[in-house]
Write a protein that holds these residues in place. Structure first.
Motif, PDB file in Angstrom:
ATOM      1  N   ARG A 222      12.079 -46.956  88.021  1.00 57.37           N
ATOM      2  CA  ARG A 222      10.560 -47.043  87.577  1.00 57.37           C
ATOM      3  C   ARG A 222      10.297 -48.111  86.871  1.00 57.37           C
ATOM      4  NH1 ARG A 222       8.839 -42.083  88.777  1.00 57.37           N
ATOM      5  NH2 ARG A 222       8.536 -41.906  86.833  1.00 57.37           N
ATOM      6  N   ARG A 225      12.419 -51.728  87.388  1.00 56.86           N
ATOM      7  CA  ARG A 225      11.699 -53.059  88.034  1.00 56.86           C
ATOM      8  C   ARG A 225      10.330 -52.994  87.489  1.00 56.86           C
ATOM      9  NH1 ARG A 225      11.862 -47.784  91.871  1.00 56.86           N
ATOM     10  NH2 ARG A 225       9.750 -46.857  91.089  1.00 56.86           N
ATOM     11  N   GLN A 226      10.767 -52.404  86.171  1.00 57.37           N
ATOM     12  CA  GLN A 226       9.474 -52.126  85.224  1.00 57.37           C
ATOM     13  C   GLN A 226      10.242 -53.857  84.258  1.00 57.37           C
ATOM     14  OE1 GLN A 226       8.261 -49.185  83.064  1.00 57.37           O
ATOM     15  NE2 GLN A 226       6.637 -48.573  84.663  1.00 57.37           N
ATOM     16  N   SER A 228      12.381 -55.909  85.546  1.00 57.30           N
ATOM     17  CA  SER A 228      12.335 -56.741  86.320  1.00 57.30           C
ATOM     18  C   SER A 228      10.843 -57.547  86.214  1.00 57.30           C
ATOM     19  CB  SER A 228      13.169 -56.405  88.049  1.00 57.30           C
ATOM     20  OG  SER A 228      13.220 -57.484  88.679  1.00 57.30           O
ATOM     21  N   SER A 229      10.588 -57.137  86.920  1.00 54.14           N
ATOM     22  CA  SER A 229       8.918 -57.536  86.374  1.00 54.14           C
ATOM     23  C   SER A 229       9.159 -58.512  85.278  1.00 54.14           C
ATOM     24  CB  SER A 229       8.029 -56.169  86.698  1.00 54.14           C
ATOM     25  OG  SER A 229       7.715 -55.532  87.800  1.00 54.14           O
ATOM     26  N   GLN A 232      10.541 -61.314  85.069  1.00 54.89           N
ATOM     27  CA  GLN A 232       9.843 -62.391  86.236  1.00 54.89           C
ATOM     28  C   GLN A 232       8.696 -63.164  85.154  1.00 54.89           C
ATOM     29  OE1 GLN A 232       8.675 -60.689  89.559  1.00 54.89           O
ATOM     30  NE2 GLN A 232      10.841 -60.421  90.398  1.00 54.89           N
ATOM     31  N   THR A 233       7.870 -62.268  84.427  1.00 57.11           N
ATOM     32  CA  THR A 233       6.646 -62.554  83.688  1.00 57.11           C
ATOM     33  C   THR A 233       7.274 -63.639  82.649  1.00 57.11           C
ATOM     34  OG1 THR A 233       5.403 -60.544  84.085  1.00 57.11           O
ATOM     35  CG2 THR A 233       5.065 -61.675  82.977  1.00 57.11           C
TER      36      THR A 233
END
Length: 268
Positions: A222, A225-226, A228-229, A232-233
């Motif tokens: 998690r 994934r966070q 990576s987010s 991306q943001t």
């Protein structure tokens, strides 16, 4: 009495004869008492024969003594040779018969006693042998009742020391060795309980560690994934910032063009 001639000597011989008769009477009374207490018909028959011959022989002997004391020695010698001696011979024969029977019975009693002694000795010897065998068997049983449980206890302790708790302890006695085996059984059962508890705790700890590792893996996933987010943001924000900058530049340029156009319009 017939061999002496002096009255004093004859009187002395007569006293000796009376003493012998008294001794005989005492011995015969004892014999009669013994025979009366027994149930041997042969002795009673011989005793009756002795009584019959004794009376005749003693009567004739008394006559001979009296005739000798009266100094009638020749007729006394005749009576002694013709009647008294044969009667005394019959009497002595009856007495000898009693003596022979007693000797025979004594020999038989001795033989019987020897046989009884031999049998008793054999019985005692047999009993001694049996007692020895029984004592040996008891000693062997007692020794085994001690050594076998001790050996079993040593084997149990050795296996427990080698971490083998599958050993089975059995004891059916209440003596010292039986109590020792029962104590070893209780100790082994306690060790099994402790090991089982420790094993169960280890299994629970391993399960919890596995669950924690799994949770950590999920958390790491998690987090990745966070991240990576977020990346991306951030990239999107950079693009947006660039776009805004470009738009602002374009707006400034357009404004400049508008101002220039307005100025030329005024001049023109």
């Amino acid at each position: 009495i017939l061999m002496v001639s002096e009255p004093e000597e004859m009187a002395a011989e007569n006293e000796l004869l009376k003493a012998d008769i008294r001794t005989y009477d005492v011995a015969k009374a004892k014999l009669m008492k013994m025979i009366a207490a027994e149930s041997d018909a042969r002795k009673k028959t011989i005793l009756g024969h002795i009584d019959g011959t004794e009376k005749e022989a003693r009567d004739l002997a008394d006559q001979v003594v009296q005739m000798a004391l009266d100094n009638h020695k020749f007729p006394a010698r005749g009576l002694l040779g013709d009647k008294a001696n044969p009667a005394q011979a019959k009497w002595m024969a009856a007495v000898d018969e009693m003596v022979a029977l007693n000797e025979k019975l004594t020999a038989a009693a001795v033989a019987n006693a020897e046989d009884t002694y031999g049998n008793t000795r054999n019985i005692v010897l047999g009993i001694s042998i049996v007692a020895l065998l029984v004592a040996s068997a008891i000693g062997y049983a007692v020794t085994r009742s001690i050594t076998v449980p001790i050996s079993q206890a040593v084997e149990i302790a050795r296996r427990v020391a080698n971490r083998d708790l599958s050993v089975t302890v059995t004891s059916h006695s209440n003596d010292e060795t039986g109590q020792l085996l029962k104590a070893l059984k209780a100790m082994t059962e306690s060790l099994v309980t402790v090991v089982s508890s420790v094993r169960n705790g280890s299994d629970s700890l391993a399960s919890a560690a596995t669950e924690i590792a799994s949770g950590n893996a999920d958390l790491s996933g998690r987090t990745e994934r966070q991240a990576s987010s977020i990346q991306q943001t951030a990239s999107s924000m950079d693009q947006l910032s660039s776009t805004v900058k470009t738009s602002a530049s374009n707006s400034t340029h357009a404004r400049q063009l508008s101002n220039d156009a307005a100025a030329k319009a005024q001049q023109g």
